[in-house]
Design a protein around this motif. Structure first.
Motif, PDB file in Angstrom:
ATOM      1  N   GLY A   1       0.847  -0.977   0.007  1.00 48.92           N
ATOM      2  CA  GLY A   1       0.097  -0.012  -0.037  1.00 48.92           C
ATOM      3  C   GLY A   1       0.791   1.437  -0.175  1.00 48.92           C
ATOM      4  N   GLY A   2       2.201   1.347  -0.526  1.00 46.04           N
ATOM      5  CA  GLY A   2       2.946   2.311  -0.609  1.00 46.04           C
ATOM      6  C   GLY A   2       3.603   2.760   0.535  1.00 46.04           C
ATOM      7  N   LYS A   3       3.326   1.978   1.607  1.00 44.29           N
ATOM      8  CA  LYS A   3       3.650   2.521   3.260  1.00 44.29           C
ATOM      9  C   LYS A   3       4.828   1.422   3.720  1.00 44.29           C
ATOM     10  N   ALA A   4       5.815   1.655   4.308  1.00 38.81           N
ATOM     11  CA  ALA A   4       6.823   1.263   4.951  1.00 38.81           C
ATOM     12  C   ALA A   4       6.044   0.730   6.408  1.00 38.81           C
ATOM     13  N   GLU A   5       6.675  -0.477   7.052  1.00 35.93           N
ATOM     14  CA  GLU A   5       6.483  -1.020   8.249  1.00 35.93           C
ATOM     15  C   GLU A   5       6.643   0.349   9.091  1.00 35.93           C
ATOM     16  N   SER A   6       5.631   0.297  10.241  1.00 35.53           N
ATOM     17  CA  SER A   6       5.850   1.271  11.186  1.00 35.53           C
ATOM     18  C   SER A   6       7.222   1.425  12.036  1.00 35.53           C
ATOM     19  N   GLY A   7       7.637   2.836  12.046  1.00 35.07           N
ATOM     20  CA  GLY A   7       8.771   3.038  12.313  1.00 35.07           C
ATOM     21  C   GLY A   7      10.080   3.091  11.425  1.00 35.07           C
ATOM     22  N   LYS A   8       9.642   2.497  10.238  1.00 35.34           N
ATOM     23  CA  LYS A   8      10.688   2.137   9.049  1.00 35.34           C
ATOM     24  C   LYS A   8      10.573   3.215   8.008  1.00 35.34           C
ATOM     25  N   SER A   9      11.399   3.533   7.049  1.00 38.91           N
ATOM     26  CA  SER A   9      11.379   4.265   5.729  1.00 38.91           C
ATOM     27  C   SER A   9      11.828   3.383   4.777  1.00 38.91           C
ATOM     28  N   PHE A  10      11.278   3.516   3.507  1.00 38.64           N
ATOM     29  CA  PHE A  10      11.862   2.911   2.311  1.00 38.64           C
ATOM     30  C   PHE A  10      13.353   3.938   2.144  1.00 38.64           C
ATOM     31  N   ILE A  11      14.050   3.327   1.582  1.00 43.54           N
ATOM     32  CA  ILE A  11      15.503   3.603   1.226  1.00 43.54           C
ATOM     33  C   ILE A  11      15.417   4.612   0.226  1.00 43.54           C
ATOM     34  N   PHE A  12      14.391   4.569  -1.057  1.00 40.66           N
ATOM     35  CA  PHE A  12      14.345   5.829  -1.613  1.00 40.66           C
ATOM     36  C   PHE A  12      13.717   7.067  -1.181  1.00 40.66           C
ATOM     37  N   GLU A  13      13.244   6.965  -0.099  1.00 38.84           N
ATOM     38  CA  GLU A  13      12.694   8.099   0.561  1.00 38.84           C
ATOM     39  C   GLU A  13      13.582   9.153   1.235  1.00 38.84           C
ATOM     40  N   ILE A  14      14.603   8.421   1.848  1.00 34.97           N
ATOM     41  CA  ILE A  14      15.597   9.127   2.554  1.00 34.97           C
ATOM     42  C   ILE A  14      16.545   9.831   1.871  1.00 34.97           C
ATOM     43  N   PRO A  15      17.060  11.121   2.213  1.00 34.71           N
ATOM     44  CA  PRO A  15      17.918  11.820   1.434  1.00 34.71           C
ATOM     45  C   PRO A  15      19.483  11.152   1.390  1.00 34.71           C
ATOM     46  N   ASN A  16      20.071  11.467   0.375  1.00 42.27           N
ATOM     47  CA  ASN A  16      21.497  10.941   0.100  1.00 42.27           C
ATOM     48  C   ASN A  16      22.290  11.357   1.445  1.00 42.27           C
ATOM     49  N   GLY A  17      23.179  10.594   1.965  1.00 43.30           N
ATOM     50  CA  GLY A  17      23.941  10.755   3.095  1.00 43.30           C
ATOM     51  C   GLY A  17      23.342  10.559   4.524  1.00 43.30           C
ATOM     52  N   THR A  18      22.243   9.947   4.195  1.00 43.33           N
ATOM     53  CA  THR A  18      21.434   9.900   5.648  1.00 43.33           C
ATOM     54  C   THR A  18      22.062   8.443   6.284  1.00 43.33           C
ATOM     55  N   VAL A  19      22.188   8.381   7.675  1.00 43.52           N
ATOM     56  CA  VAL A  19      22.728   7.338   8.345  1.00 43.52           C
ATOM     57  C   VAL A  19      21.303   6.375   8.741  1.00 43.52           C
ATOM     58  N   PHE A  20      21.403   5.260   8.514  1.00 43.58           N
ATOM     59  CA  PHE A  20      20.279   4.357   8.737  1.00 43.58           C
ATOM     60  C   PHE A  20      20.854   2.993   9.154  1.00 43.58           C
ATOM     61  N   GLN A  21      19.830   2.314   9.933  1.00 38.19           N
ATOM     62  CA  GLN A  21      20.269   1.014  10.539  1.00 38.19           C
ATOM     63  C   GLN A  21      19.297  -0.139   9.554  1.00 38.19           C
ATOM     64  N   PHE A  22      20.295  -1.087   9.498  1.00 40.58           N
ATOM     65  CA  PHE A  22      19.369  -2.328   8.593  1.00 40.58           C
ATOM     66  C   PHE A  22      20.199  -3.607   9.185  1.00 40.58           C
ATOM     67  N   LYS A  23      19.301  -4.230   9.935  1.00 40.10           N
ATOM     68  CA  LYS A  23      19.624  -5.546  10.449  1.00 40.10           C
ATOM     69  C   LYS A  23      20.564  -5.354  11.491  1.00 40.10           C
ATOM     70  N   ASP A  24      20.474  -4.364  12.545  1.00 38.84           N
ATOM     71  CA  ASP A  24      21.646  -4.030  13.575  1.00 38.84           C
ATOM     72  C   ASP A  24      22.868  -3.425  13.038  1.00 38.84           C
ATOM     73  N   THR A  25      22.931  -3.055  11.670  1.00 41.29           N
ATOM     74  CA  THR A  25      24.268  -2.363  11.113  1.00 41.29           C
ATOM     75  C   THR A  25      23.989  -1.075  10.727  1.00 41.29           C
ATOM     76  N   LEU A  26      24.737  -0.086  10.824  1.00 40.10           N
ATOM     77  CA  LEU A  26      24.533   1.194  10.365  1.00 40.10           C
ATOM     78  C   LEU A  26      25.065   1.454   8.983  1.00 40.10           C
ATOM     79  N   TYR A  27      24.548   2.040   8.104  1.00 41.11           N
ATOM     80  CA  TYR A  27      24.750   2.400   6.710  1.00 41.11           C
ATOM     81  C   TYR A  27      24.729   3.646   6.238  1.00 41.11           C
ATOM     82  N   LYS A  28      25.361   4.314   5.573  1.00 40.67           N
ATOM     83  CA  LYS A  28      25.152   5.555   5.015  1.00 40.67           C
ATOM     84  C   LYS A  28      24.596   5.581   3.378  1.00 40.67           C
TER      85      LYS A  28
END
Length: 199
Positions: free
Chosen positions: A137-164
């Motif tokens: 339905g175009g919505k990410a799970e509660s508390g999460k965002s789709f990667i295409f929605e976040i700005p370049n350079g944003t730090v995020f967590q995926f499976k307990d690991t940090l990425y930029k």
């Protein structure tokens, strides 16, 4: 079976699913969410088989995942050991799924993407970005965002690991793993958790 299925799939799909489960003697187990898969099909040394599906999927994802796994079961019964997502499985999956491609089961917002996906079904629906987004339905799970929605350079967590997040490369995003400094490619519909500094 009806009482269980009504919690997980569209009501109009229940008679068809009950028929498939009885016809093919499916042993279905509904399990807690797994990060790496929506469902699976297993054969045991004693000849028994089992299908598992994650309990956190919405009704449209659950139904598609269940029929995907039933297709593995039917393919295994008919052809024995063959390529898991090869031509035998694709044909069986297309055949089993056809009766479910109706507007009283899948809404019109999803049907065109499903029809397109079934021209050549892949191992995971998540690789088809448009279908994956439509199913959710175009919505990410509660508390999460789709990667295409976040700005370049944003730090995020995926499976307990940090990425930029880095640049988009055709259909996927380059993301720098901040633990090992290696770049990984993420599907654009990957669901990630923003870190406190980015919220």
């Amino acid at each position: 079976m009806y009482k269980t299925l009504i919690k997980y799939i569209p009501e109009k799909a229940i008679p068809l699913v009950e028929y498939l489960i009885n016809e093919h003697k499916i042993n279905l187990k509904i399990v807690n969410q797994r990060e790496t898969k929506h469902g699976d099909f297993r054969t045991f040394p004693n000849g028994q088989t089992q299908i598992t599906v994650n309990n956190n999927l919405n009704e449209y994802q659950f139904l598609l995942t269940l029929v995907h796994e039933i297709a593995h079961h039917v393919t295994h019964k008919k052809f024995g050991r063959v390529q898991p997502h090869g031509k035998h499985w694709k044909t069986v999956f297309q055949h089993l799924m056809l009766p479910f491609l109706r507007p009283d089961i899948y809404p019109n917002e999803i049907l065109p993407y499903l029809a397109n996906y079934f021209k050549n079904p892949k191992a995971s629906t998540d690789t088809d970005v448009n279908l994956s987004l439509a199913l959710r339905g175009g919505k990410a799970e509660s508390g999460k965002s789709f990667i295409f929605e976040i700005p370049n350079g944003t730090v995020f967590q995926f499976k307990d690991t940090l990425y930029k997040r880095g640049n988009k490369r055709r259909t996927r995003y380059e993301c720098l793993n901040l633990m090992n400094n290696r770049v990984y490619l993420f599907n654009q519909n990957a669901e990630v958790k923003l870190t406190a500094s980015n919220i």
